[in-house]
Design an enzyme around this catalytic site. Structure first.
Site, PDB file in Angstrom:
ATOM      1  N   SER B  45       0.825  -1.201   0.000  1.00 29.31           N
ATOM      2  CA  SER B  45       0.000   0.000   0.000  1.00 29.31           C
ATOM      3  C   SER B  45       0.866   1.260   0.000  1.00 29.31           C
ATOM      4  O   SER B  45       0.370   2.366  -0.172  1.00 29.31           O
ATOM      5  CB  SER B  45      -0.934  -0.006   1.207  1.00 29.31           C
ATOM      6  OG  SER B  45      -0.191  -0.132   2.399  1.00 29.31           O
ATOM      7  N   CYS B  46       2.167   1.085   0.232  1.00 26.36           N
ATOM      8  CA  CYS B  46       3.103   2.213   0.171  1.00 26.36           C
ATOM      9  C   CYS B  46       3.221   2.730  -1.262  1.00 26.36           C
ATOM     10  O   CYS B  46       2.902   2.021  -2.210  1.00 26.36           O
ATOM     11  CB  CYS B  46       4.491   1.791   0.624  1.00 26.36           C
ATOM     12  SG  CYS B  46       4.681   1.639   2.404  1.00 26.36           S
ATOM     13  N   ILE B  47       3.716   3.953  -1.377  1.00 25.13           N
ATOM     14  CA  ILE B  47       3.942   4.539  -2.695  1.00 25.13           C
ATOM     15  C   ILE B  47       5.425   4.823  -2.868  1.00 25.13           C
ATOM     16  O   ILE B  47       6.058   5.393  -1.979  1.00 25.13           O
ATOM     17  CB  ILE B  47       3.211   5.897  -2.842  1.00 25.13           C
ATOM     18  CG1 ILE B  47       1.754   5.804  -2.448  1.00 25.13           C
ATOM     19  CG2 ILE B  47       3.380   6.442  -4.275  1.00 25.13           C
ATOM     20  CD1 ILE B  47       0.858   5.166  -3.443  1.00 25.13           C
TER      21      ILE B  47
END
Lengths: 205, 175
Positions: B45-47
């Site tokens: 879910s990190c960018i």
């Protein structure tokens, strides 16, 4: 974040050792093969260094939330590289084809095996601490290990930059199967566990 | 972009294409600015936010975990607001301006329903970053976001603004 003393780290690692031994035994019984287990490490790991512990290799992860007397206690994860996971199902079901895609049968086997192992892990640790800890139903994820763990970290490490990372490697040479048992406790769970352990140690000293 | 490579059986890819071993690994909440190759592995879910200056051949990457810092300054790369701010600050020291910078976003997947029911943190991250980039007048040149699979991204500023993305299903692409 609270800094753990060497004695506390020792105690946690011993607690993990007892839990992981039970989990390894249950895996060994299911596989009917010998399992070797590394001495569990309990480390305080910076978020930025998680990649040194969990890679982006595509793996099967059975993820459990620890439930019971401690609310929102954290997660226990059984992680297997994909080809190990397939070999494990093959071994248990007497199949030979390794070059196949992971299927529903593998996934339900992994859920079940993970469930048995993690229940053994939590039973043993909870019994020692004198509490009840149960695994939630598993969530099975087939993805990069790091990416899946990272999504759990969003829950565990919203407000902190370090997590307590419990890690044991399980290896079955006979069938070339290996996996990792991981535990990510919430910070407040950790202090509760440490308190219980202090009481336990004092009662015996 | 077309898919560059697909193995026969992506799940069984035993030799996944490793990123450049010299690349600096940007861990969760970390960031880096410079000309060196950089990579963020296992974005869920990190960018992975990449800002690139084509003129100077330098850029920066941040591994952003959450949309809002809520005033916390201790880990600027971890939150969208502080990450955009620090990348712009460090890049401006090297002579970049928002006008010369372009952005690419990778990650923001929803891999599984979280136990707490805290849905779509990935998309909230994406929205926060897009908003901040717009506010700073930086155009978004490419995105590989959403879905349910993890990604690893590789970026080498000296080679231009082509980034490589490897997904958990074995697909690799250039963006």
């Amino acid at each position: 974040m609270t800094v753990l003393t060497p004695a506390q780290l020792d105690a946690l690692s011993e607690l993990g050792n007892i839990g992981a031994s039970h989990a390894a035994t249950s895996l060994s019984q299911m596989l009917m093969g010998e399992i070797e287990m590394t001495v569990p490490s309990v480390e305080i790991v910076d978020l930025a260094d998680i990649y040194k512990h969990v890679t982006d290799e595509v793996s099967a992860l059975a993820i459990f939330e620890m439930q019971g007397e401690i609310e929102k206690a954290g997660y226990v994860i059984f992680l297997m590289p994909l080809h190990s996971a397939i070999r494990m199902t093959n071994t248990m079901l007497g199949m030979a084809d390794e070059d196949r895609e992971i299927n529903e049968m593998d996934e339900s086997a992994l859920n079940e095996i993970g469930n048995i192992m993690v229940s053994a892990f939590l039973d043993a640790t909870a019994e020692l601490l004198g509490v009840v800890m149960l695994p939630s139903p598993p969530v099975l994820v087939i993805d990069m290990g790091h990416a899946a763990i990272q999504q759990l970290l969003v829950e565990v490490a919203c407000d902190v930059n370090e997590v307590v990372f419990f890690h044991t490697k399980l290896v079955c040479d006979q069938y070339a199967i290996n996996g990792d048992l991981l535990m990510l406790p919430e910070i407040h769970t950790l202090s509760q566990i440490l308190e219980m352990m202090d009481k336990l140690l004092n009662a015996h000293s | 972009m077309p898919i560059a490579k697909r193995s026969e059986n992506p799940w069984m890819d035993r030799n996944p294409p490793r990123s450049d071993p010299r690349a600096i690994v940007i861990g969760i909440g970390d960031y880096h600015v410079g000309t060196e190759p950089m990579t963020s592995i296992g974005l869920g879910s990190c960018i992975g936010l990449i800002l690139h200056d084509t003129r100077l051949g330098i850029g920066g990457m941040a591994h952003i975990m959450l949309p809002e810092s809520g005033g916390k300054r201790d880990r600027p790369g971890k939150y969208a607001d502080t990450a955009v701010e620090i990348l712009l600050k460090d890049l401006s020291k090297k002579g970049c301006t928002p006008k010369t910078l372009q952005a690419k976003l990778v990650g923001g997947a929803q891999m599984f329903a979280n136990f707490s029911g805290n849905l779509s943190i990935g998309l909230r991250n994406v929205e926060a970053i897009r908003e901040l980039l717009k506010k700073n007048g930086i155009s978004v040149k490419g995105e590989d976001i959403g879905g349910s699979k993890g990604r690893t991204v590789y970026y080498c500023p000296a080679d231009g603004f082509e980034i490589r993305v490897r997904r958990a299903d074995g697909n690799c692409s250039e963006l």
